[in-house]
Enzyme design. Structure first.
Site, PDB file in Angstrom:
ATOM      1  N   LEU B 280       0.800  -1.215   0.000  1.00 32.57           N
ATOM      2  CA  LEU B 280       0.000   0.000   0.000  1.00 32.57           C
ATOM      3  C   LEU B 280       0.838   1.273   0.000  1.00 32.57           C
ATOM      4  O   LEU B 280       0.327   2.371   0.017  1.00 32.57           O
ATOM      5  CB  LEU B 280      -0.937   0.003   1.212  1.00 32.57           C
ATOM      6  CG  LEU B 280      -2.080  -1.001   1.058  1.00 32.57           C
ATOM      7  CD1 LEU B 280      -2.818  -1.195   2.351  1.00 32.57           C
ATOM      8  CD2 LEU B 280      -3.036  -0.537  -0.036  1.00 32.57           C
ATOM      9  N   ARG B 281       2.138   1.077  -0.020  1.00 32.52           N
ATOM     10  CA  ARG B 281       3.027   2.223  -0.026  1.00 32.52           C
ATOM     11  C   ARG B 281       2.714   3.140  -1.197  1.00 32.52           C
ATOM     12  O   ARG B 281       2.658   4.365  -1.054  1.00 32.52           O
ATOM     13  CB  ARG B 281       4.455   1.723  -0.137  1.00 32.52           C
ATOM     14  CG  ARG B 281       5.441   2.474   0.675  1.00 32.52           C
ATOM     15  CD  ARG B 281       6.788   1.776   0.563  1.00 32.52           C
ATOM     16  NE  ARG B 281       7.795   2.711   0.113  1.00 32.52           N
ATOM     17  CZ  ARG B 281       8.269   3.662   0.883  1.00 32.52           C
ATOM     18  NH1 ARG B 281       7.849   3.808   2.115  1.00 32.52           N
ATOM     19  NH2 ARG B 281       9.186   4.498   0.431  1.00 32.52           N
TER      20      ARG B 281
END
Lengths: 343, 698
Positions: B280-281
């Site tokens: 999800l970075r």
């Protein structure tokens, strides 16, 4: 003034391009050095040493390891600046420009500098022991067989050559000092090539050829022998010529910043670089500088198309991308055409 | 010449996206940095370094060596102490640090170490901050980040990920905050970056040549002006610089109030999903970047354009990084977009968020030499999973129109290859893809850190003194400042990239053009190149045809460059095989002079049909003689890939050459990893352990 033990620069027979490449750098150190490609025994290192001997002596802060210029505060190392700030009068000396040799076996700590062993053990103090990049400041850094040098050392060299600064963060030392030098590298392409990235960092490149003309070969031998027999006498013969060229270089140095280059020539240079597919902008920038420097050398008041044409031979060939099996020599007729069309 | 002037940011011509990416980070340090990728000479480092003059001031504890924020909770131990004893911390406002990471840095200076002067003179264990402390709350700039030592990369990654630097060494135990914006620049032609490191950079931009002559002229003009008088040049641009600083501050103030409407947040998520971003970075960064772009534009609300622009910065280097980390086979699909080594994204998506050049939908796989059209793609349908899109096969281009008999074939579809490695008198680390390892035999290589292990009298003075320092009070010194005992001695650990050197000796003669052999051959070489890429091997390329052999590519890390050359490699002319062998051998022996620890493998790819000799005598006899001689050099390993089509008229010449060389022998078909058993060993047995390469096998 000059120690006559070094073979005079002006007495070198032929090798005009190599001499030109060296002289241009002597006039304008911002050109980014010169790479000399060619076989052994083509007077490469003689020429480099001879050039340093030919150039007028420089004034330095006597006890400064970086050979700081006592007249230019902005170029001084941090220690000299502090000394000036504290009101000290810096001790001056004049000496010949240094030629620092970088042997192929050199280690990284000798290049960038390291912790001073003696100070550490005797006094328990942490002091920076300057390396070859420090010694080379305001001089010539001469790397014979640059293609055989360890990759990471070449990286360091070119980095400081490009920035004019050496940043040290190693062995407990954190330090920065000026490292402005003329980088002269030689290589014999038969022993392996240099990475393109590194090639590009050399402002100019010249190809030296062995001499095929028997008359010239004989002249080389004759001069060399007569130098060996009587160096002082030989130097005396060339002294006048040496002074003439030295003067020419000095004059050109003061002229360079004021030599204009026309708009149309700059556009021609840009178009040439685009059409030849040269990576990046170094070729453009160096060509402008080199053309101005050449014009200054000839005492002209403006850079001309001929200047651009001449320096293109030193600036472009090592920056072109080649397809496999394409002829290795550079097609100058193409360049002439581009120049004709664009000016 | 002044040595500490920096070319002003505002004076840089063009490169708007690059500048924007850097400015966004100046506004919002949470974007965690930028990776600048580009060819040599595109002003990558000039732009990055010019940012140093624009960083907004930060509030720091006066006298703190770790750049502590007086209002922060994570104070350094020294500030904690001060706070406890003095009750308050004096603050000063000063510009954030821009730390230039030198290529020659050693570990002790990166993390910090025992201050040896204080230890010896005062007998105190005093921690001396390193680069990570200096960069705290500022920018850490690493030029040529792809050339940085793996070990140092690990340290930096560690700090960047955790936001602090934990030091346990030389009797010092210390911990301080280390939050910095990481800026890196690299030329992809010099080798690639580890995926973990790539992911650390929030944004990524490609720095390209300016193609407009007007701009190029402007570049020359400004560069000349700067070089001839840096001081007044910088003065002239100061107004512009000040305006940018002001704008950064304004954007910073606006940023917390920037609103991102729900549909746009959805758009950001969709873009990430489409691009196949791992974790999800990417999502978080995409939204923060979009908001920062809006703030930079002075808007309190994000627009769709901001999101697309942000996607360009954030997703370029993340696309296709599926969890778990990128399958190696995908890492280098034969794409024509070298600057995106990990991208495997469908074109439709990439066009959506990036206006970068994409390949034409179908490549023209024909050769126009003798009117013959060769259009069928080469790869076997069953070959491998990573060849979905036919358009990935780069188009062929006929070059050198003068020579009618010469043609350039496209590159065949790559496939997973048999595992090839040499095991002779040296230890080859099985399965260690990364080539880095320490050298113990001599004093070459980069000094990266020190060790207590003593093997080769390579004293690490700094580390030795630090080791001895804490005991100085108790020891007898005999008039010296420091007394060193046996147990203090430390040696240097030097790191040097070691691994294989693969020198491809490729037959580019006319006979290779028959029946599209060259297409398959190129495909096979590409496969081996990709394999080399994953193993971080060096590669070199020699080709022979006509009368001579040429070194197309001296040994390099850049598989990409080899790939480009391979694509352009023309075919035609006679077969000077002996010359090729000799040239390839020369390349290797030259390289061995420079680095004797590398394991060289010469890979001959030919049908063996030599018909030009380099000396006197019949070409074939000459080749056999030379092969025999080269085979005697035990330092070099040989591999022969036979491209002769098996049929009525097969001569088996390559096989014979392989026997003389003592080489491992493969036919082109055998090279495929799925053909497990087919490998044959001939002559002296130098190769072992041929097994399917698990990682790539389907």
């Amino acid at each position: 003034m000059t120690q006559p033990l070094i073979y005079p620069f002006t007495a070198i027979v032929g090798q005009e391009k190599m001499k030109l490449g060296l002289v241009l750098n002597a006039i304008n150190p911002r050109l980014g050095g010169v790479l000399i490609r060619g076989e052994k025994g083509t007077a490469k290192s003689t020429a480099v040493r001879a050039l340093a001997a030919l150039l007028p002596e420089i004034e330095v802060v006597e006890d400064c390891p970086y050979s700081c210029d006592p007249h230019d505060y902005s170029s001084m190392c941090s220690t000299c600046r502090q000394r000036v700030d504290s009101g000290e009068v810096l001790p001056r000396a004049t000496r010949r420009m240094r030629v620092v040799d970088l042997p192929v076996s050199v280690t990284e700590d000798r290049v960038v500098g390291t912790l001073n062993l003696e100070e550490a053990i005797k006094k328990g103090e942490k002091r920076f022991e300057p390396g070859l990049l420090a010694t080379a400041n305001r001089g010539i850094l001469y790397v014979d067989e640059v293609n055989l040098l360890d990759d990471h050392i070449v990286d360091i060299l070119l980095d400081s050559a490009a920035m004019g600064v050496n940043t040290v963060e190693r062995e407990g030392i954190s330090f920065t000092h000026p490292a402005n030098f003329i980088l002269v590298g030689t290589m014999n392409p038969e022993e392996g090539e240099l990475r393109p990235q590194l090639l590009d960092r050399f402002g100019l490149m010249v190809q030296v050829e062995g001499m095929a003309d028997p008359v010239m070969r004989m002249e080389v031998v004759k001069r060399r022998l007569s130098f060996d027999d009587d160096p002082d006498g030989f130097y005396a013969q060339w002294e006048e010529e040496e002074h003439r060229v030295a003067d020419q270089i000095l004059k050109a140095r003061s002229l360079v910043p004021h030599v204009p280059i026309s708009e149309s020539l700059m556009y021609a240079i840009a178009r040439i670089a685009i059409e030849l597919g040269v990576d990046g902008h170094r070729a453009d920038i160096v060509m402008v500088k080199a053309a101005k420097t050449l014009a200054a050398l000839q005492g002209k008041d403006e850079a001309t198309i001929e200047d651009v044409r001449t320096v293109a031979e030193l600036v472009l060939p090592h920056r072109l991308r080649r397809r496999p099996f394409e002829d290795a020599s550079f097609d100058f007729s193409r360049l002439d055409e581009l120049l004709r069309v664009n000016v | 010449m002044a040595w500490d002037f920096v070319f002003p940011f505002s004076a840089i011509v063009g490169q708007e996206k690059v500048k924007l990416a850097l400015l966004l980070n100046a506004v919002n340090p949470r974007l965690s940095g930028v990776l600048l990728k580009g060819q040599k000479g595109t002003a990558k480092s000039s732009i990055a370094r010019s940012l140093s003059r624009l960083l907004p001031p930060i509030n720091v504890v006066d006298g703190c060596r770790f750049n502590c924020d007086p209002s922060a909770k994570d104070l350094c131990p020294e500030c904690e102490e001060r706070l406890a004893s003095e009750g308050a911390l004096p603050a000063v406002l000063r510009p954030a640090n821009f730390v230039d990471f030198p290529v020659s840095a050693t570990e002790d200076r990166v993390v910090g170490s025992l201050d040896l002067q204080a230890a010896i003179k005062q007998g105190r264990r005093y921690f001396e901050p390193g680069i990570l402390a200096k960069a705290h709350r500022g920018v850490l700039y690493i030029d040529e980040v792809n050339l940085l030592d793996d070990h140092l990369v690990d340290i930096i990654l560690d700090a960047a990920a955790s936001g602090e630097n934990v030091v346990e060494r030389e009797g010092v135990s210390f911990r301080h905050a280390a939050q910095f914006v990481l800026i890196g620049s690299m030329n992809p032609e010099e080798g690639d970056l580890r995926p973990q490191l790539v992911d650390r950079f929030g944004l990524c931009v490609n720095v390209e040549n300016l193609s407009d002559p007007d701009w190029r002229v402007e570049v020359m003009r400004r560069r000349e002006a700067f070089d001839s008088d840096p001081m007044s040049f910088c003065r002239d641009w100061e107004t512009a610089e000040a305006a940018i600083r002001e704008r950064i501050l304004n954007a910073r103030r606006l940023l917390p109030r920037v609103n991102m409407p729900a549909p746009l947040r959805r758009l950001a998520t969709d873009l990430c999903l489409q691009a196949n971003v791992a974790g999800l970075r990417g999502d978080i960064l995409l939204q923060s970047t979009a908001r920062t772009i809006a703030a930079w534009a002075g808007r309190a609300e994000v627009q769709a354009d901001d999101v697309y622009l942000a996607a360009e910065f954030v997703l370029v280097h993340r696309a296709g990084m599926t969890p778990p980390p990128p399958p190696p086979a995908e890492a280098e699909a034969p794409q024509d977009e070298p600057d995106k080594p990990y991208s495997d994204d469908p074109k439709a998506q990439s066009e959506q968020w990036s206006n970068r050049r994409t390949l034409p939908p179908t490549s023209q796989n024909h050769v126009q030499d003798d009117g013959q059209k060769r259009q069928e793609p080469v790869g076997d349908p069953d070959s491998s999973p990573q060849t979905e899109t036919p358009s990935e096969t780069p188009a062929s281009s006929p070059i050198n129109a003068k020579d009618g008999r010469q043609s350039t074939f496209e590159v065949g579809t790559p496939f997973p290859v048999q595992r090839i490695y040499a095991r002779k008198d040296r230890v080859y680390r099985k399965g260690s893809g990364r080539r880095s390892r320490t050298r113990t035999s001599n004093k070459q290589g980069r000094y990266v850190r020190a060790t207590m292990e003593r093997k080769n009298h390579d004293l690490a003075l700094d580390a030795t003194i630090r080791a001895a320092a804490p005991y100085q009070k108790a020891r007898e010194k005999k008039g010296l400042a420091i007394s060193i005992q046996e147990s203090d001695l430390r040696e240097k650990v030097r790191e040097k990239r070691v691994g294989n050197l693969l020198v491809f000796v490729v037959d580019a003669s006319g006979s290779m053009g028959a029946e599209r052999r060259m297409v398959e051959t190129k495909g096979a070489i590409l496969s081996l190149l990709l394999d080399a890429y994953q193993k971080r091997d060096r590669v070199g390329l020699v080709a022979f045809r006509g009368k001579e052999a040429k070194v197309l590519l001296p040994p390099t890390n850049s598989v990409e460059l080899a790939q480009k050359l391979l694509k352009d490699l023309p075919t035609g002319g006679r077969t000077p095989l002996a010359a090729g062998l000799i040239k390839g051998y020369d390349v290797i022996s030259q390289y061995l002079k420079k680095d004797c620890d590398i394991t060289p493998i010469l890979i001959l790819i030919s049908d063996g049909n030599a018909n030009v000799s380099c000396g006197e005598g019949p070409p074939l006899q000459e080749v056999m003689k030379i092969a025999q001689r080269l085979g005697e050099d035990s330092r070099v390993n040989y591999l022969v890939i036979d491209v002769e089509k098996k049929g009525l008229l097969s001569f088996g010449l390559s096989r014979e050459i392989a026997a003389r060389l003592g080489a491992l022998y493969f036919s082109l078909e055998d090279l495929r990893a799925e053909n497990l058993v087919a490998s044959v060993q001939l002559g002296r047995s130098v190769f072992h352990d041929i097994s399917a390469y698990g990682g790539m096998n389907n």
